[in-house]
Design an enzyme around this catalytic site. Structure first.
Site, PDB file in Angstrom:
ATOM      1  N   GLN A   1     -37.441  40.127  80.028  1.00 26.54           N
ATOM      2  CA  GLN A   1     -38.241  38.949  79.682  1.00 26.54           C
ATOM      3  C   GLN A   1     -39.610  39.303  79.093  1.00 26.54           C
ATOM      4  O   GLN A   1     -40.363  38.393  78.745  1.00 26.54           O
ATOM      5  CB  GLN A   1     -38.429  38.055  80.924  1.00 26.54           C
ATOM      6  CG  GLN A   1     -37.139  37.500  81.497  1.00 26.54           C
ATOM      7  CD  GLN A   1     -36.438  36.504  80.575  1.00 26.54           C
ATOM      8  OE1 GLN A   1     -37.017  35.985  79.620  1.00 26.54           O
ATOM      9  NE2 GLN A   1     -35.174  36.236  80.865  1.00 26.54           N
TER      10      GLN A   1
ATOM     11  N   CYS B   1     -29.987  33.340  88.548  1.00 25.03           N
ATOM     12  CA  CYS B   1     -29.605  34.701  88.994  1.00 25.03           C
ATOM     13  C   CYS B   1     -30.712  35.348  89.826  1.00 25.03           C
ATOM     14  O   CYS B   1     -30.891  36.573  89.770  1.00 25.03           O
ATOM     15  CB  CYS B   1     -29.244  35.599  87.813  1.00 25.03           C
ATOM     16  SG  CYS B   1     -27.806  35.050  86.921  1.00 25.03           S
TER      17      CYS B   1
ATOM     18  N   ASP C   1     -37.419  46.480  84.376  1.00 28.24           N
ATOM     19  CA  ASP C   1     -36.518  45.499  83.763  1.00 28.24           C
ATOM     20  C   ASP C   1     -37.374  44.646  82.825  1.00 28.24           C
ATOM     21  O   ASP C   1     -38.106  43.762  83.271  1.00 28.24           O
ATOM     22  CB  ASP C   1     -35.859  44.660  84.867  1.00 28.24           C
ATOM     23  CG  ASP C   1     -35.057  43.492  84.301  1.00 28.24           C
ATOM     24  OD1 ASP C   1     -35.131  43.254  83.077  1.00 28.24           O
ATOM     25  OD2 ASP C   1     -34.386  42.811  85.098  1.00 28.24           O
TER      26      ASP C   1
ATOM     27  N   HIS D   1     -33.845  39.786  89.221  1.00 27.02           N
ATOM     28  CA  HIS D   1     -32.581  39.230  88.713  1.00 27.02           C
ATOM     29  C   HIS D   1     -31.445  39.974  89.423  1.00 27.02           C
ATOM     30  O   HIS D   1     -31.579  41.156  89.744  1.00 27.02           O
ATOM     31  CB  HIS D   1     -32.528  39.490  87.206  1.00 27.02           C
ATOM     32  CG  HIS D   1     -31.421  38.807  86.483  1.00 27.02           C
ATOM     33  ND1 HIS D   1     -30.126  39.261  86.503  1.00 27.02           N
ATOM     34  CD2 HIS D   1     -31.415  37.700  85.696  1.00 27.02           C
ATOM     35  CE1 HIS D   1     -29.369  38.470  85.748  1.00 27.02           C
ATOM     36  NE2 HIS D   1     -30.129  37.506  85.250  1.00 27.02           N
TER      37      HIS D   1
ATOM     38  N   LYS E   1     -32.214  38.215  73.945  1.00 25.54           N
ATOM     39  CA  LYS E   1     -33.396  37.459  74.383  1.00 25.54           C
ATOM     40  C   LYS E   1     -34.572  37.700  73.432  1.00 25.54           C
ATOM     41  O   LYS E   1     -35.572  36.996  73.485  1.00 25.54           O
ATOM     42  CB  LYS E   1     -33.782  37.857  75.806  1.00 25.54           C
ATOM     43  CG  LYS E   1     -32.695  37.490  76.827  1.00 25.54           C
ATOM     44  CD  LYS E   1     -33.148  37.820  78.206  1.00 25.54           C
ATOM     45  CE  LYS E   1     -31.991  37.877  79.193  1.00 25.54           C
ATOM     46  NZ  LYS E   1     -31.471  36.570  79.565  1.00 25.54           N
TER      47      LYS E   1
HETATM   48  N1  PLP Z   1     -33.119  40.872  84.021  1.00 23.44           N
HETATM   49  C1  PLP Z   1     -33.779  39.751  83.730  1.00 23.44           C
HETATM   50  C2  PLP Z   1     -35.205  39.601  84.165  1.00 23.44           C
HETATM   51  C3  PLP Z   1     -33.146  38.724  83.034  1.00 23.44           C
HETATM   52  O1  PLP Z   1     -33.811  37.607  82.744  1.00 23.44           O
HETATM   53  C4  PLP Z   1     -31.801  38.895  82.651  1.00 23.44           C
HETATM   54  C5  PLP Z   1     -31.080  37.809  81.980  1.00 23.44           C
HETATM   55  O2  PLP Z   1     -31.408  36.656  82.118  1.00 23.44           O
HETATM   56  C6  PLP Z   1     -31.164  40.091  82.948  1.00 23.44           C
HETATM   57  C7  PLP Z   1     -31.851  41.057  83.638  1.00 23.44           C
HETATM   58  C8  PLP Z   1     -29.758  40.347  82.528  1.00 23.44           C
HETATM   59  O3  PLP Z   1     -29.695  40.377  81.129  1.00 23.44           O
HETATM   60  P1  PLP Z   1     -28.317  40.413  80.356  1.00 23.44           P
HETATM   61  O4  PLP Z   1     -27.503  39.275  80.915  1.00 23.44           O
HETATM   62  O5  PLP Z   1     -28.707  40.193  78.926  1.00 23.44           O
HETATM   63  O6  PLP Z   1     -27.692  41.719  80.597  1.00 23.44           O
END
Ligand code: PLP
Length: 425
Positions: free
Chosen positions: A219, A382, A216, A139, A242
């Site tokens: 998900q 993203c 990270d 991401h 999430k």
């Molecule tokens: N990393 C992953 C794998 C994500 O799916 C997301 C959000 O979709 C993020 C990071 C960023 O999360 P946030 O926008 O809640 O900070």
């Protein structure tokens, strides 16, 4: 329309849903937005999940009965608010298998947690000539903070490539991870193609050269038991919204010894020990990394979300997700014109299925599906590098949570067929 499609597939639905312990129709009744909008088929939980009543109740209860600023009040209400906030920290620590609540830093979400590591740990531990390893699957929030760190320190980035079916290509990992590597920062489960990554292999490569691993977990935490001790990573970042919690709250978990050596990131109230007009010393972790008034009610409600998931049972949630992913791969795999992005075997993925439809742009598809009450995401999610590598400008993504059942996937497949009809393909 979508309801009719769901009903017509009710036999398959009954069979597939019976394979899991969760009853999505009953669970749906716990979610006020889904009750208020029975026509909605919400397939965008990877972007943000809907919130159960228990989470909304926790927010209302905090503001109705406990609202005061934390860590600074001598009166009972403020002490209660502090207790509630610190209890939430302890709850999240237990949720991810942390040894000590002080290893949990509340942040606004995964993005802020990643920026905290890049902004505080990064400059203290990384300099010109050092390397950060990321992957092509990340991401943007696990890429851009490292780009900023590279610009600031002169460190380099190396990138683990992905295979055409959206897995990490780890063949060259040993060559990539040499003595210059200080950190491998990798996504646990891809938000774009759902791939579950082999964390143990990555941790082993990092350990050979003494590098740290940041996971990270945005998900993964919403779908399965994530245990930092079992994973053996050094940092873990996640978002509350999430995992059925509120927006604007998330957390960074990091080993106590690492947090102890990390300099502050943002400065302000709450994070200090002593301040003079010209100098300051800093509080111990986690307060050192929580400058200013924290999102107390959101943290408390995030703990309620963890309670809700634990009541359902994370193993049951994971099994339910696995059955939905397998069903979606099967139904979408059979649907004319649909091409699935990412691994085609269900055990390799979690939470979502991204796809393209020949002759229908993903954005047009999402707009047409919206007319059927179906909420899916379209775009690059993203993950521009991943989409570029797979040669895709955009995909549509259906993502699942405990309130989804196989009827939702049947409705999606029927909606795709209607969209193809509209476009005459
Ligand atoms: N990393 C992953 C794998 C994500 O799916 C997301 C959000 O979709 C993020 C990071 C960023 O999360 P946030 O926008 O809640 O900070």
């Amino acid at each position: 329309m979508a309801q009719a499609a769901s009903a017509s597939a009710s036999v398959a639905t009954t069979v597939a849903d019976a394979a899991t312990d969760l009853d999505p129709a009953a669970i749906r009744r716990d979610f006020p937005l889904l009750v208020a909008h029975p026509e909605l088929i919400y397939l965008d939980s990877a972007a943000t999940a809907q919130k159960p009543q228990a989470v909304l109740d926790a927010l209302l209860d905090f503001y109705t009965h406990h609202n005061a600023n934390v860590h600074r009040g001598a009166y009972t209400l403020a002490a209660d608010a502090t207790l509630a906030y610190e209890a939430a920290r302890g709850r999240i620590a237990r949720f991810v298998g942390a040894r000590d609540a002080a290893e949990v830093v509340f942040t606004r979400g995964t993005t802020e947690a990643l920026n905290l590591v890049a902004g505080a740990w990064g400059p203290a531990n990384v300099s010109a000539g050092d390397t950060i390893v990321v992957t092509e699957m990340e991401h943007h929030s696990n890429l851009v903070p490292w780009h900023l760190l590279a610009a600031r320190t002169g460190c380099r980035l190396r990138v683990v490539p992905i295979t055409p079916d959206g897995r990490l290509d780890l063949d060259g990992l040993d060559a990539l991870v040499d003595e210059t590597v200080k950190l491998i920062s990798v996504v646990h489960i891809s938000n774009a193609v759902g791939t579950v990554n082999p964390v143990a292999d990555i941790v082993a490569a990092a350990r050979r050269v003494g590098a740290k691993v940041l996971l990270d977990a945005a998900q993964s935490v919403p779908h399965r038991k994530v245990d930092v001790a079992a994973l053996g990573v050094d940092f873990l970042a996640a978002s509350g919204h999430k995992m059925l919690g509120p927006m604007g709250i998330g957390f960074l978990w990091a080993r106590a010894s690492i947090l102890a050596d990390m300099p502050p990131w943002q400065g302000g109230g709450e994070m200090i020990r002593r301040v003079t007009p010209t100098d300051s010393t800093y509080a111990d972790p986690p307060q050192r990394f929580e400058a200013g008034t924290p999102s107390v009610a959101d943290a408390v409600a995030l703990a309620a979300a963890a309670d809700y998931l634990d009541r359902l049972g994370l193993d049951a949630c994971a099994a339910h997700d696995a059955s939905l992913v397998a069903y979606a791969l099967e139904r979408l795999g059979d649907a004319p014109g649909v091409r699935i992005a990412g691994p085609l075997d269900a055990p390799s993925r979690c939470g979502s299925v991204a796809f393209t439809v020949d002759g229908v742009h993903a954005h047009d598809l999402a707009t047409l599906l919206d007319g059927d009450g179906l909420c899916v995401r379209a775009g690059h999610h993203c993950t521009m590098p991943l989409h570029t590598r797979l040669g895709l400008a955009a995909t549509a993504r259906a993502s699942f949570q405990v309130y989804n059942g196989t009827a939702d996937i049947d409705a999606l497949v029927a909606g795709i067929a209607r969209a193809r009809g509209v476009f005459g393909v």
